[in-house]
Scaffold this motif. Structure first.
Motif, PDB file in Angstrom:
ATOM      1  N   LEU A   1       0.810  -1.214   0.000  1.00  0.00           N
ATOM      2  CA  LEU A   1       0.000   0.000   0.000  1.00  0.00           C
ATOM      3  C   LEU A   1       0.848   1.271   0.000  1.00  0.00           C
ATOM      4  O   LEU A   1       0.312   2.378  -0.029  1.00  0.00           O
ATOM      5  N   GLY A   2       2.171   1.123   0.083  1.00  0.00           N
ATOM      6  CA  GLY A   2       3.062   2.265   0.014  1.00  0.00           C
ATOM      7  C   GLY A   2       3.466   2.871   1.345  1.00  0.00           C
ATOM      8  O   GLY A   2       4.071   3.949   1.372  1.00  0.00           O
ATOM      9  N   ALA A   3       3.176   2.204   2.442  1.00  0.00           N
ATOM     10  CA  ALA A   3       3.559   2.734   3.753  1.00  0.00           C
ATOM     11  C   ALA A   3       5.080   2.661   3.924  1.00  0.00           C
ATOM     12  O   ALA A   3       5.722   1.719   3.472  1.00  0.00           O
ATOM     13  N   SER A   4       5.639   3.659   4.574  1.00  0.00           N
ATOM     14  CA  SER A   4       7.078   3.675   4.825  1.00  0.00           C
ATOM     15  C   SER A   4       7.412   3.455   6.296  1.00  0.00           C
ATOM     16  O   SER A   4       8.558   3.160   6.633  1.00  0.00           O
ATOM     17  N   GLU A   5       6.410   3.581   7.161  1.00  0.00           N
ATOM     18  CA  GLU A   5       6.626   3.403   8.597  1.00  0.00           C
ATOM     19  C   GLU A   5       5.328   2.918   9.236  1.00  0.00           C
ATOM     20  O   GLU A   5       4.238   3.291   8.815  1.00  0.00           O
ATOM     21  N   ILE A   6       5.487   2.089  10.251  1.00  0.00           N
ATOM     22  CA  ILE A   6       4.352   1.615  11.046  1.00  0.00           C
ATOM     23  C   ILE A   6       4.503   2.199  12.443  1.00  0.00           C
ATOM     24  O   ILE A   6       5.595   2.178  13.011  1.00  0.00           O
TER      25      ILE A   6
ATOM     26  N   TYR B   1      10.771  -3.464  15.897  1.00  0.00           N
ATOM     27  CA  TYR B   1      10.128  -2.212  16.309  1.00  0.00           C
ATOM     28  C   TYR B   1      10.958  -1.537  17.392  1.00  0.00           C
ATOM     29  O   TYR B   1      11.599  -2.199  18.205  1.00  0.00           O
ATOM     30  N   GLU B   2      10.900  -0.216  17.406  1.00  0.00           N
ATOM     31  CA  GLU B   2      11.634   0.585  18.379  1.00  0.00           C
ATOM     32  C   GLU B   2      10.654   1.269  19.323  1.00  0.00           C
ATOM     33  O   GLU B   2       9.651   1.840  18.876  1.00  0.00           O
ATOM     34  N   ALA B   3      10.948   1.201  20.618  1.00  0.00           N
ATOM     35  CA  ALA B   3      10.095   1.842  21.617  1.00  0.00           C
ATOM     36  C   ALA B   3      10.275   3.352  21.553  1.00  0.00           C
ATOM     37  O   ALA B   3      11.395   3.849  21.490  1.00  0.00           O
ATOM     38  N   LEU B   4       9.147   4.069  21.562  1.00  0.00           N
ATOM     39  CA  LEU B   4       9.165   5.533  21.511  1.00  0.00           C
ATOM     40  C   LEU B   4       8.772   6.150  22.850  1.00  0.00           C
ATOM     41  O   LEU B   4       8.974   7.344  23.048  1.00  0.00           O
TER      42      LEU B   4
ATOM     43  N   SER C   1     -11.865   0.071  22.907  1.00  0.00           N
ATOM     44  CA  SER C   1     -13.189   0.200  22.287  1.00  0.00           C
ATOM     45  C   SER C   1     -14.294   0.188  23.336  1.00  0.00           C
ATOM     46  O   SER C   1     -15.373   0.717  23.117  1.00  0.00           O
ATOM     47  N   SER C   2     -13.998  -0.397  24.511  1.00  0.00           N
ATOM     48  CA  SER C   2     -14.981  -0.432  25.601  1.00  0.00           C
ATOM     49  C   SER C   2     -15.090   0.909  26.319  1.00  0.00           C
ATOM     50  O   SER C   2     -15.942   1.086  27.181  1.00  0.00           O
ATOM     51  N   GLY C   3     -14.192   1.850  25.981  1.00  0.00           N
ATOM     52  CA  GLY C   3     -14.205   3.161  26.627  1.00  0.00           C
ATOM     53  C   GLY C   3     -13.163   3.300  27.715  1.00  0.00           C
ATOM     54  O   GLY C   3     -12.853   4.407  28.130  1.00  0.00           O
ATOM     55  N   GLY C   4     -12.618   2.196  28.184  1.00  0.00           N
ATOM     56  CA  GLY C   4     -11.569   2.243  29.194  1.00  0.00           C
ATOM     57  C   GLY C   4     -10.230   2.589  28.559  1.00  0.00           C
ATOM     58  O   GLY C   4     -10.143   2.845  27.354  1.00  0.00           O
ATOM     59  N   ALA C   5      -9.197   2.598  29.367  1.00  0.00           N
ATOM     60  CA  ALA C   5      -7.858   2.900  28.874  1.00  0.00           C
ATOM     61  C   ALA C   5      -6.863   1.936  29.498  1.00  0.00           C
ATOM     62  O   ALA C   5      -7.106   1.375  30.567  1.00  0.00           O
ATOM     63  N   MET C   6      -5.751   1.748  28.798  1.00  0.00           N
ATOM     64  CA  MET C   6      -4.696   0.889  29.318  1.00  0.00           C
ATOM     65  C   MET C   6      -3.341   1.472  28.946  1.00  0.00           C
ATOM     66  O   MET C   6      -3.197   2.134  27.911  1.00  0.00           O
ATOM     67  N   ALA C   7      -2.361   1.220  29.792  1.00  0.00           N
ATOM     68  CA  ALA C   7      -1.000   1.653  29.508  1.00  0.00           C
ATOM     69  C   ALA C   7      -0.486   0.860  28.310  1.00  0.00           C
ATOM     70  O   ALA C   7      -0.826  -0.309  28.122  1.00  0.00           O
ATOM     71  N   CYS C   8       0.322   1.513  27.491  1.00  0.00           N
ATOM     72  CA  CYS C   8       0.910   0.848  26.337  1.00  0.00           C
ATOM     73  C   CYS C   8       2.274   1.468  26.065  1.00  0.00           C
ATOM     74  O   CYS C   8       2.678   2.427  26.721  1.00  0.00           O
ATOM     75  N   GLU C   9       2.951   0.914  25.097  1.00  0.00           N
ATOM     76  CA  GLU C   9       4.222   1.458  24.626  1.00  0.00           C
ATOM     77  C   GLU C   9       4.035   1.868  23.178  1.00  0.00           C
ATOM     78  O   GLU C   9       3.635   1.052  22.351  1.00  0.00           O
ATOM     79  N   ARG C  10       4.267   3.141  22.865  1.00  0.00           N
ATOM     80  CA  ARG C  10       4.224   3.584  21.476  1.00  0.00           C
ATOM     81  C   ARG C  10       5.491   3.050  20.818  1.00  0.00           C
ATOM     82  O   ARG C  10       6.588   3.190  21.369  1.00  0.00           O
ATOM     83  N   MET C  11       5.335   2.401  19.667  1.00  0.00           N
ATOM     84  CA  MET C  11       6.477   1.787  18.977  1.00  0.00           C
ATOM     85  C   MET C  11       6.380   2.083  17.485  1.00  0.00           C
ATOM     86  O   MET C  11       5.290   2.355  16.967  1.00  0.00           O
ATOM     87  N   ALA C  12       7.528   2.009  16.815  1.00  0.00           N
ATOM     88  CA  ALA C  12       7.554   2.282  15.378  1.00  0.00           C
ATOM     89  C   ALA C  12       8.572   1.383  14.693  1.00  0.00           C
ATOM     90  O   ALA C  12       9.526   0.912  15.300  1.00  0.00           O
ATOM     91  N   LYS C  13       8.329   1.180  13.402  1.00  0.00           N
ATOM     92  CA  LYS C  13       9.240   0.407  12.557  1.00  0.00           C
ATOM     93  C   LYS C  13       9.249   1.019  11.169  1.00  0.00           C
ATOM     94  O   LYS C  13       8.195   1.282  10.594  1.00  0.00           O
ATOM     95  N   SER C  14      10.455   1.230  10.639  1.00  0.00           N
ATOM     96  CA  SER C  14      10.590   1.708   9.269  1.00  0.00           C
ATOM     97  C   SER C  14      10.418   0.543   8.320  1.00  0.00           C
ATOM     98  O   SER C  14      10.932  -0.557   8.562  1.00  0.00           O
ATOM     99  N   LEU C  15       9.688   0.764   7.230  1.00  0.00           N
ATOM    100  CA  LEU C  15       9.512  -0.267   6.211  1.00  0.00           C
ATOM    101  C   LEU C  15      10.429  -0.021   5.014  1.00  0.00           C
ATOM    102  O   LEU C  15      10.371  -0.745   4.031  1.00  0.00           O
ATOM    103  N   ALA C  16      11.268   1.002   5.131  1.00  0.00           N
ATOM    104  CA  ALA C  16      12.178   1.338   4.019  1.00  0.00           C
ATOM    105  C   ALA C  16      13.227   0.269   3.835  1.00  0.00           C
ATOM    106  O   ALA C  16      13.604  -0.440   4.716  1.00  0.00           O
TER     107      ALA C  16
END
Length: 159
Positions: A111-116, A133-136, A144-159
């Protein structure tokens, strides 16, 4: 356990819903309170995945030799490319998740994505790191239930 990866069909959506909840309930407690796990595993049915597919999200399934869905991945690309991977607890740590992730990443490349960029559950950080993936930094993911949870934002280059 023998398994294969393929693109999901509409008939797979009920199995995806079951695998989604089973994965959360099996793996979620290792990083979250029971309250968060219950909010995260809020009841799901096929209509959620049908609607997401109609809006451009791609789904892939791992099925065992009996044809049962043991895990799934999704790939979405609009402004940002995202993926998600869920595997039933009894199918974890045998390569299913990595194969599902590879299928989703391949679709995003098509689909042409360069980063996730993803919000990884705390229980999945090591999995995503192992897959490049790299932790940010820590973040909060709204469920979707309306609640929230802790997470780790992460990214990966597809280049």
């Amino acid at each position: 356990m023998a398994w294969q990866i393929r693109e999901a069909k509409e008939a797979d959506y009920p199995g995806i819903a079951e695998a989604h909840v089973a994965s959360i309930k099996a793996i979620g407690p290792s990083g979250y309170s029971q309250e968060v796990v219950e909010l995260w595993a809020a009841p799901r049915d096929a209509s959620i995945y049908r609607a997401a597919s109609a809006n451009g999200e791609s789904f892939f399934v791992a099925e065992d030799d009996r044809g049962a869905v043991i895990g799934f991945s999704s790939a979405r690309y609009s402004d940002v490319a995202t993926v998600a991977v869920y595997v039933r607890g009894d199918a974890a740590r045998i390569g299913v998740g990595s194969a599902l992730l590879a299928a989703a990443e391949a679709r995003l490349r098509e689909l042409g994505a360069s980063e996730i960029v993803i919000d990884a559950s705390l229980t999945a950080v090591r999995f995503y790191e192992t897959n490049g993936y790299e932790a940010l930094g820590r973040a909060e993911h709204v469920l979707s239930s309306g609640g929230a949870m802790a997470c780790e934002r992460m990214a990966k280059s597809l280049a």
